[in-house]
Scaffold this active site. Structure first.
Site, PDB file in Angstrom:
ATOM      1  N   CYS A 172       0.774  -1.307  -0.020  1.00 51.26           N
ATOM      2  CA  CYS A 172       0.125  -0.138  -0.134  1.00 51.26           C
ATOM      3  C   CYS A 172       0.913   1.471   0.132  1.00 51.26           C
ATOM      4  O   CYS A 172       1.531   1.443  -0.861  1.00 51.26           O
ATOM      5  CB  CYS A 172      -1.082  -0.130   1.105  1.00 51.26           C
ATOM      6  SG  CYS A 172      -2.439   1.201   0.874  1.00 51.26           S
ATOM      7  N   HIS A 190      -4.601  -4.712  -0.130  1.00 56.59           N
ATOM      8  CA  HIS A 190      -4.493  -5.177   1.195  1.00 56.59           C
ATOM      9  C   HIS A 190      -4.618  -6.815   1.064  1.00 56.59           C
ATOM     10  O   HIS A 190      -5.775  -7.084   1.725  1.00 56.59           O
ATOM     11  CB  HIS A 190      -5.053  -4.520   2.223  1.00 56.59           C
ATOM     12  CG  HIS A 190      -4.632  -3.140   2.395  1.00 56.59           C
ATOM     13  ND1 HIS A 190      -3.374  -3.314   3.234  1.00 56.59           N
ATOM     14  CD2 HIS A 190      -4.925  -1.772   2.108  1.00 56.59           C
ATOM     15  CE1 HIS A 190      -3.244  -1.921   3.333  1.00 56.59           C
ATOM     16  NE2 HIS A 190      -3.881  -1.123   2.717  1.00 56.59           N
ATOM     17  N   GLU A 221      -3.712  -8.989   2.525  1.00 57.46           N
ATOM     18  CA  GLU A 221      -3.429  -9.435   4.075  1.00 57.46           C
ATOM     19  C   GLU A 221      -4.922  -8.991   5.056  1.00 57.46           C
ATOM     20  O   GLU A 221      -4.889  -9.538   5.989  1.00 57.46           O
ATOM     21  CB  GLU A 221      -2.210  -8.924   4.757  1.00 57.46           C
ATOM     22  CG  GLU A 221      -2.443  -7.261   5.489  1.00 57.46           C
ATOM     23  CD  GLU A 221      -2.150  -6.287   4.409  1.00 57.46           C
ATOM     24  OE1 GLU A 221      -2.477  -4.977   4.665  1.00 57.46           O
ATOM     25  OE2 GLU A 221      -2.345  -6.774   2.976  1.00 57.46           O
TER      26      GLU A 221
END
Length: 305
Positions: A142, A235, A237
């Site tokens: 990011c 993202h 994750e």
């Protein structure tokens, strides 16, 4: 994968409840193998949440990892207990003489500021440069991806008229790369950002390969130095309810925020999210660990250059 984590790290108990195999330092020391050393520079405000999200995804190969957490000396976290930071995080100055097999640098809530106005810009760019000679492969996520692309290659960022917020469909541009092994032709990734980078600026840089993107959310992943660096704008994750938390937080504050797209069942925020990205998130991190860290790093870690 047995994860070797600092004793008493909160993520240990949280992940054990999810049936994820973790071990603490005392048990790992009895195993006669060299674990892969992974360092995480966690710039996110809610550090315990981010730790847990990342460790969850690092848990899906048979490799043993030794996880360390790095912090910036020039920035003090305001949203994580001081005791937690003292117990589990170390200043870069105390880690700079070490070598690491892999590194993850997270996003940060500073994306709308000019890079040079970020109060830790000098320190973090020093870390970016250090990673090139002290780490086998680094994931920039990011804001860190945008910052790394700007620092190394002069790639600018651009403000968005509306926040990129939701779950977006992506495709692979370069077939056959190990980082995408097992991926479907299309895959989903969460995004939550106010700025973007343009594909045209990536394509101008011969050292960069634009390896995955989205017709909706733009550039997703660029690769440099044969996989020693990956710049990831999304993202993968994120846990299932991260976007939900962000959305309801901003609503409560009266901030302008649209409902995350392709997220809630039937586009109804009263319903649970539909998780479309979990499988590819796990593949992304396990492929990185296997093909770009484990397969490439020297057994003698001091030989990393």
């Amino acid at each position: 994968m047995p994860l070797n984590l600092p004793d008493k790290l909160p993520a240990i108990e949280l992940l054990k409840e999810e049936n994820i195999f973790v071990i603490d330092n005392s048990r790992a020391s009895a195993q006669d193998i060299r674990p892969l050393k992974i360092v995480i520079l966690n710039l996110m405000p809610l550090k315990i949440t981010t730790e847990t999200d990342l460790v969850r995804l690092l848990s899906n190969t048979p490799l043993q990892l030794e996880i360390s957490f790095m912090k910036l000396k020039s920035h003090t976290s305001k949203n994580t207990p001081v005791e937690h930071m003292k117990a589990f995080y170390h200043d870069f100055d105390l880690m700079r003489d070490e070598k690491y097999d892999g590194m993850i640098i997270t996003g940060a809530p500073v994306e709308q500021m000019p890079y040079e106005d970020v109060n830790y810009w000098d320190e973090i760019t020093t870390i970016f440069d250090w990673a090139r000679t002290h780490v086998t492969s680094t994931l920039y996520i990011c804001w860190a991806a945008q910052a790394g692309l700007y620092h190394f290659y002069g790639v600018p960022k651009y403000p968005l008229k509306q926040k990129m917020f939701g779950i977006f469909r992506h495709h692979i541009n370069v077939q056959g790369l190990p980082i995408f092994r097992g991926f479907d032709d299309e895959f989903f990734v969460p995004h939550s950002r106010h700025t973007e980078i343009h594909r045209e600026d990536i394509l101008k840089v011969k050292e960069l390969a634009l390896i995955a993107e989205s017709d909706e959310s733009g550039v997703y992943m660029a690769m440099a130095r044969n996989g020693r660096e990956f710049f990831i704008t999304g993202h993968s994750e994120y846990s299932p309810y991260t976007l939900d938390t962000e959305y309801k937080r901003d609503l409560a504050k009266g901030l302008p925020i649209e409902m995350p797209v392709n997220y809630y069942k039937d586009d109804n925020p009263d319903n649970a999210p539909v998780v479309r990205w979990r499988g590819h998130a796990n593949l992304l991190f396990s492929n990185w660990l296997n093909y770009y860290v484990y397969q490439e790093t020297p057994f003698d870690i001091n030989q990393i250059r």
